[in-house]
Design a protein around this motif. Structure first.
Motif, PDB file in Angstrom:
ATOM      1  N   VAL A 178     -94.958  45.508-123.278  1.00 51.02           N
ATOM      2  CA  VAL A 178     -95.652  45.254-124.535  1.00 51.02           C
ATOM      3  C   VAL A 178     -96.797  44.280-124.262  1.00 51.02           C
ATOM      4  O   VAL A 178     -96.822  43.587-123.238  1.00 51.02           O
ATOM      5  CB  VAL A 178     -94.707  44.680-125.617  1.00 51.02           C
ATOM      6  N   HIS A 179     -97.748  44.270-125.183  1.00 54.63           N
ATOM      7  CA  HIS A 179     -98.932  43.431-125.015  1.00 54.63           C
ATOM      8  C   HIS A 179     -99.193  42.677-126.315  1.00 54.63           C
ATOM      9  O   HIS A 179    -100.270  42.797-126.915  1.00 54.63           O
ATOM     10  CB  HIS A 179    -100.141  44.286-124.607  1.00 54.63           C
ATOM     11  N   TYR A 180     -98.197  41.911-126.755  1.00 52.99           N
ATOM     12  CA  TYR A 180     -98.387  41.101-127.947  1.00 52.99           C
ATOM     13  C   TYR A 180     -99.492  40.084-127.689  1.00 52.99           C
ATOM     14  O   TYR A 180     -99.569  39.500-126.605  1.00 52.99           O
ATOM     15  CB  TYR A 180     -97.090  40.390-128.319  1.00 52.99           C
ATOM     16  N   MET A 181    -100.332  39.860-128.681  1.00 48.11           N
ATOM     17  CA  MET A 181    -101.502  39.031-128.404  1.00 48.11           C
ATOM     18  C   MET A 181    -101.160  37.547-128.281  1.00 48.11           C
ATOM     19  O   MET A 181    -101.889  36.788-127.639  1.00 48.11           O
ATOM     20  CB  MET A 181    -102.598  39.244-129.448  1.00 48.11           C
ATOM     21  N   GLN A 182    -100.010  37.154-128.825  1.00 47.85           N
ATOM     22  CA  GLN A 182     -99.648  35.743-128.716  1.00 47.85           C
ATOM     23  C   GLN A 182     -98.203  35.564-129.161  1.00 47.85           C
ATOM     24  O   GLN A 182     -97.663  36.361-129.927  1.00 47.85           O
ATOM     25  CB  GLN A 182    -100.596  34.897-129.575  1.00 47.85           C
ATOM     26  N   ARG A 183     -97.553  34.519-128.618  1.00 47.64           N
ATOM     27  CA  ARG A 183     -96.206  34.140-129.036  1.00 47.64           C
ATOM     28  C   ARG A 183     -96.155  32.624-129.143  1.00 47.64           C
ATOM     29  O   ARG A 183     -96.926  31.925-128.479  1.00 47.64           O
ATOM     30  CB  ARG A 183     -95.145  34.594-128.026  1.00 47.64           C
ATOM     31  N   ASN A 184     -95.225  32.133-129.931  1.00 48.66           N
ATOM     32  CA  ASN A 184     -94.938  30.703-129.889  1.00 48.66           C
ATOM     33  C   ASN A 184     -93.444  30.484-130.095  1.00 48.66           C
ATOM     34  O   ASN A 184     -92.750  31.314-130.689  1.00 48.66           O
ATOM     35  CB  ASN A 184     -95.792  29.900-130.887  1.00 48.66           C
ATOM     36  N   LYS A 185     -92.960  29.355-129.576  1.00 46.78           N
ATOM     37  CA  LYS A 185     -91.548  29.022-129.655  1.00 46.78           C
ATOM     38  C   LYS A 185     -91.411  27.543-129.988  1.00 46.78           C
ATOM     39  O   LYS A 185     -92.010  26.694-129.328  1.00 46.78           O
ATOM     40  CB  LYS A 185     -90.844  29.339-128.335  1.00 46.78           C
ATOM     41  N   LEU A 186     -90.636  27.273-131.022  1.00 46.19           N
ATOM     42  CA  LEU A 186     -90.389  25.906-131.467  1.00 46.19           C
ATOM     43  C   LEU A 186     -88.914  25.586-131.278  1.00 46.19           C
ATOM     44  O   LEU A 186     -88.054  26.342-131.726  1.00 46.19           O
ATOM     45  CB  LEU A 186     -90.758  25.743-132.944  1.00 46.19           C
ATOM     46  N   MET A 187     -88.609  24.469-130.625  1.00 47.77           N
ATOM     47  CA  MET A 187     -87.228  24.087-130.351  1.00 47.77           C
ATOM     48  C   MET A 187     -86.754  23.031-131.354  1.00 47.77           C
ATOM     49  O   MET A 187     -87.476  22.060-131.638  1.00 47.77           O
ATOM     50  CB  MET A 187     -87.095  23.525-128.938  1.00 47.77           C
ATOM     51  N   PHE A 188     -85.535  23.240-131.857  1.00 46.11           N
ATOM     52  CA  PHE A 188     -84.896  22.297-132.776  1.00 46.11           C
ATOM     53  C   PHE A 188     -83.465  22.049-132.302  1.00 46.11           C
ATOM     54  O   PHE A 188     -82.927  22.782-131.470  1.00 46.11           O
ATOM     55  CB  PHE A 188     -84.892  22.859-134.198  1.00 46.11           C
ATOM     56  N   ASP A 189     -82.824  21.027-132.863  1.00 43.59           N
ATOM     57  CA  ASP A 189     -81.475  20.664-132.444  1.00 43.59           C
ATOM     58  C   ASP A 189     -80.403  21.642-132.918  1.00 43.59           C
ATOM     59  O   ASP A 189     -79.334  21.722-132.315  1.00 43.59           O
ATOM     60  CB  ASP A 189     -81.116  19.263-132.955  1.00 43.59           C
ATOM     61  N   SER A 190     -80.675  22.384-133.996  1.00 49.43           N
ATOM     62  CA  SER A 190     -79.656  23.254-134.571  1.00 49.43           C
ATOM     63  C   SER A 190     -80.310  24.279-135.486  1.00 49.43           C
ATOM     64  O   SER A 190     -81.504  24.180-135.808  1.00 49.43           O
ATOM     65  CB  SER A 190     -78.648  22.433-135.381  1.00 49.43           C
ATOM     66  N   ASP A 191     -79.520  25.257-135.923  1.00 47.73           N
ATOM     67  CA  ASP A 191     -80.018  26.228-136.886  1.00 47.73           C
ATOM     68  C   ASP A 191     -80.335  25.551-138.226  1.00 47.73           C
ATOM     69  O   ASP A 191     -81.310  25.906-138.896  1.00 47.73           O
ATOM     70  CB  ASP A 191     -79.030  27.369-137.064  1.00 47.73           C
TER      71      ASP A 191
END
Length: 236
Positions: A178-191
């Motif tokens: 796949v060639h998605y133009m961008q991704r981001n990921k945010l980390m947190f301590d819990s749901d």
């Protein structure tokens, strides 16, 4: 600069889960990957976002980080290490569709990176991808990187921000590119921390900035997932 190999397994049954045995087999192969600097294994979590509901998270995803693109391409070549993983008969993943993409990983600062994950639990990461196309991608990306992470860092409880942008790559894996133009990921301590952040005033600031993006099509997709992070063992 780091390059990431991003792989996502989507099961036709949204309630399906990877078995413990299959999960351990996948982890063993991933941790043995040559030249690896970090591996993250993602499994489904749940959280509520004020603006979006993109359905259940994928049954499994993983992120392999490398310092050099050549090292990454070596492990996904015709005789590369990850061919062994692709050949495994994993019963709980057998009917899954699999997508793969190589991207440049861009970390951004947060106000407090100190995790406070509950004992015995995993942190929760909010995964976002933009599958569409921008009218002027250079202008779109310039705006995004200059504005959006600068708002993200004010999310209550955010411990990490990673933004991924596209690169050209070669591989011989049996999975769909796949060639998605961008991704981001945010980390947190819990749901619960994800839900709190995605219903905070900062989420409204993010939405207001989203409305200012240069024209693009395809919207964005959001999935909360537990994140199990491992680092390769350094051998003497």
């Amino acid at each position: 600069m780091q390059f990431s190999y991003l792989v996502t397994f989507t099961h036709p049954d949204a309630a399906a889960r990877i078995s413990d045995d299959d999960c351990q087999r996948v982890l063993r192969e991933l941790e043995a990957t040559p030249s690896l600097s970090r591996v993250r294994l993602y499994t489904p979590s749940a959280a509520k976002d004020y603006y979006t509901d993109d359905g259940p998270s994928p049954i499994l995803a993983f992120q392999l980080d490398f310092e050099r693109l050549a090292d990454l391409e070596a492990v996904i070549s015709a005789d590369g290490h990850l061919q062994t993983l692709a050949a495994l008969d994993l019963a709980s993943l057998r009917t899954s569709s699999v997508e793969q993409q190589v991207m440049l990983r861009r970390p951004f600062p947060v106000l407090d990176a100190t995790p406070q994950v509950p004992t015995g639990a995993l942190p929760c990461q909010f995964l976002v991808h933009y599958p569409g196309r921008a009218e002027n991608f250079d202008a779109w990306l310039d705006y995004y990187l200059s504005h959006h992470p600068q708002i993200m860092k004010f999310f209550p409880g955010v411990r990490e921000i990673e933004i991924f942008t596209g690169v050209d790559w070669i591989d011989a894996m049996p999975w769909t590119r796949v060639h998605y133009m961008q991704r981001n990921k945010l980390m947190f301590d819990s749901d619960a921390a994800v839900t709190n952040a995605m219903n905070s005033t900062v989420r409204h600031d993010m939405r207001a900035d989203f409305e200012k993006f240069p024209p693009f099509e395809g919207s964005n997709i959001h999935h909360p997932m537990w994140a199990d992070t491992r680092y390769p063992v350094k051998r003497a």
